[in-house]
Enzyme design. Sequence first.
Site, short mmCIF file in Angstrom:
data_model
loop_
_atom_site.label_atom_id
_atom_site.label_comp_id
_atom_site.label_asym_id
_atom_site.label_seq_id
_atom_site.Cartn_x
_atom_site.Cartn_y
_atom_site.Cartn_z
N ASP A 72 -36.25 -20.28 -39.89
CA ASP A 72 -37.44 -20.17 -40.61
C ASP A 72 -38.63 -20.50 -40.15
O ASP A 72 -38.81 -21.04 -38.99
CB ASP A 72 -37.06 -21.36 -41.83
N GLU A 138 -35.69 -25.61 -42.03
CA GLU A 138 -36.14 -26.85 -41.15
C GLU A 138 -37.41 -27.26 -41.50
O GLU A 138 -37.59 -28.61 -41.74
CB GLU A 138 -35.98 -26.57 -39.58
N HIS A 449 -48.16 -24.28 -37.54
CA HIS A 449 -48.15 -24.50 -38.98
C HIS A 449 -49.28 -24.14 -39.73
O HIS A 449 -49.71 -24.44 -40.90
CB HIS A 449 -47.84 -25.82 -39.53
ZN LIG Z 1 -40.12 -25.88 -35.45
#
Ligand SMILES: [Zn+2]
Length: 475
Positions: A72, A138, A449
Site C-alpha cells: 500500500d 502498513e 507521505h
Molecule cells: Zn513505508
Amino acid sequence: MDSSKVLEIFKEITRIPRESGHEEAMCAYLQKFAKDRNLACKTDEVGNVCITKEASKGKENVPALVLQGHQDMVCEKRSGVAHDFSKDPIKYEIEDGWMVAKDTTLGADDGIGDAAMLALLDSDLPMGKIECVFTVSEETGMDGAFGMQPGFFTGKTMINVDSEDEGQMFIGCAGGVDTLAHFKYQAVNFNKSYKTLHLHIFNGLGGHSGDDINKGRMNTLSTLAKFLSKELENEEFQLIVLKGGGKPNAIAREAEAVIAAVDVNGVEDRFFKFMEEAVKEYAETDPDIKYTAADCQCTEKPMDNKDADALVRALAACPHGVIAMSKDVSGLVETSTNLASVSMHQMGEVEVVTSQRSSDKAELKEIAEKVAEVFRKAGAEVEHVSEYPGWKPNPKSHILDVCVSSYKKLFGKEPEIKAIHAGLECGLFGEKFGNLDMISFGPTLRNVHTPGERLDLDSLDKFVKHLTDVVTSFC
Ligand SMILES: [Zn+2]
C-alpha cells in the site's frame, strides 16, 4: 542487477491503485507476476502475498532469505488537484536526478522496495532461496503484519526494504501503546456574575511523536494545563471547555480552553505573562508559537471545580517527552511518551489520549503504567490500546555483518548503523516468527507521505547494487 530494471517495474506499479485497505489490484498484479514466471505464490486471508524463488544451482545450501515490503501507499494530494487514487496512474517527472510526483504522493514508499524485490525474482542471479513478502495496510496500522500467520514464510533472516535513507542500515525500532484516560465530570450551573474567556495556544511546531520527540518542542496541552492548574487554585473560576492535540502519533501543536471568572481581565493578564515566559523558553524549538485570549460566548455548562481541578492537575503532571536513551545505539531515544490529545465528545466526559514508545518491552510497560497511574489517581478510567511490539537492536546480528562488509566493499565507506524511535513491521515479525535476524534499508526518499514525495535516483542505483550484492553473497 541494474537499477533501470527496478525503475521500470516501479513505473508499472505507479499505474496500480493501492491505497491502504484497497490493495486488490496490486495483489492481482503480484500474483500474475509470479504466475508468468512460474514462481510459487501464496496469498493469505488479509491479502499479504509471498512469492518464492528457489535457490539457483549450487546455492541450495544457502539459508533462505526473506525480503519484505508493503503493497500500500499513502494517498495525499495538493488541495484543488483532480486526482482519483482509486483509478488514476500517479503522474511523475524525472528532474535533476530525482523522480518526483509534484501534486500527489509518489508511492515510492514502498513501491520502490516492491519493485526491487520483483526485479530480483525476475533475475537469473546466482542466489539462495528468496521469499518475497508483500504486506497490506502498513501505513494505516500494519494490519497485514498483524494478521499474518506464523508459517507464511520460512526463512530466519529478513531484509525489510522500507527505509528512506540510503547509506543507513536500521537494526531496531520502537514498540508502542496508547494509554487512554476517560474522565467523568459533574456539569454545574454557570455563575451569572462570571464572564467567559477563550484561551488559545497555537502554531507549535509539533511533529511526529517518535521521530521528533527528542527535539524539545512545546506540547501546547501541557503548557495550557500548567497555566490552568495554577489558576484553578483561585476559587472564582470555572472551566468550561478544554481541548487540543490531534492524532496519537503527533505532538500537540494547539490547545484551547474556555473559562469563566469574575475577573477575566486579571486571568488574561496572568495568561499573557505566563505565555511570555513560555515563548522565551521555547524560542529555539518553536519560534512561531502564538497565543490569544478573547471574550467569548459559550452555552456549555462548566465543570464542577473539583473535577476540573483533578483533570488539569493530572494533565500538568502527565510526563511528556524522552524518558530514556538507548545504551546500545548512540543518539537513539529508547523510551518516550506523548500527551497527544484532550477532547470533549459529550457533556460530562473528557477523553485524554497519550502514546508511549520504547524499543525495550519492559520499559514500554513501565512508562505506560506510570502515565496510567497519574490519571487513575485523578479519578479517570484508564485503558491501554493499539499495542505493537518493538525490535530491540542486536549489534551482533549476522545479516548486519553481511550488509556492512558488502557496503564497504562496494562503496569504500561504512554505512551508518541506526535504529528508529518509531514502528516498523519488523517489530511484529520478530515477535510473531521468533528469533528472526533482521535489517532494514532502502534508497533515499524525501517528503514521504506528502504531495511532492521524491526518490533520489543515484541512491536507487546504490541501493540496488548493495541489495544485489547482499542477496548473491549471503551464506
Ligand atoms: Zn513505508
